[in-house]
Design a protein around this motif. Sequence first.
Motif: not given
Length: 220
Positions: A126-133
């Motif tokens: 979920x985090x990678x989808x919201x923040x590609x960092x």
Amino acid sequence: MNENEPVKDENFEEEPTLRTEDKRRFNEQGERIREDEKGAKIPVRSPKEIELENKLRAEIERREAAEAKLVGVQAKFDEAKAGLEKETAEMRSRLMKTLEDRAKQGQFNFLTSLLPVLDNLNLAVDASEKDPSIEHLRDGVKGVVRSFEQALASVGVEAVPATGNIFDPEVHEAIDMAEVDPENDGKVTAEYSRGYRFGERLLRPARVQVGKARAQTAAE
């Protein structure tokens, strides 16, 4: 002459009266004594014969008593054996059930400990989808690794020490070698995949790189 008086035949002779004499003899028990037994003497046993007969009778009685006792002991033994076999079977059944229950409980506990790992993976996705960092993604993956290691540790799984330790063929698998300073000769310089053990058993060896001391030149 009287008409009713019987006429005697002068030629008729009266039969003589036969007298019988019963010569049979009977003993005190009312048993008939045969002719050949008349005058026979009752054998008299000697004290030795009587003693031997009494001993024989006593020995027979002791033997019969011993046989009866043996039969009783055998019956008790069979009864005790049957009871022991039944008790052993029941104990084995209870033990198997206990082991099965423990195994199922262990599986349940392990699966429960894996659920946080799955939660962390979902959070990382979920985090990678919201923040590609890349940094945030890396931190999420590290969190998943830590939670998974904790899950393994909760059931007794430990990592095999590798980098910086002396190479041990019992727990390490050498993949390649690298030149190192003499003080690091024979030590693990890199770890390609971590090894794990469960109690005293090795689940898998650590796949590592082993250091080899550099050859010294003549100029040195």
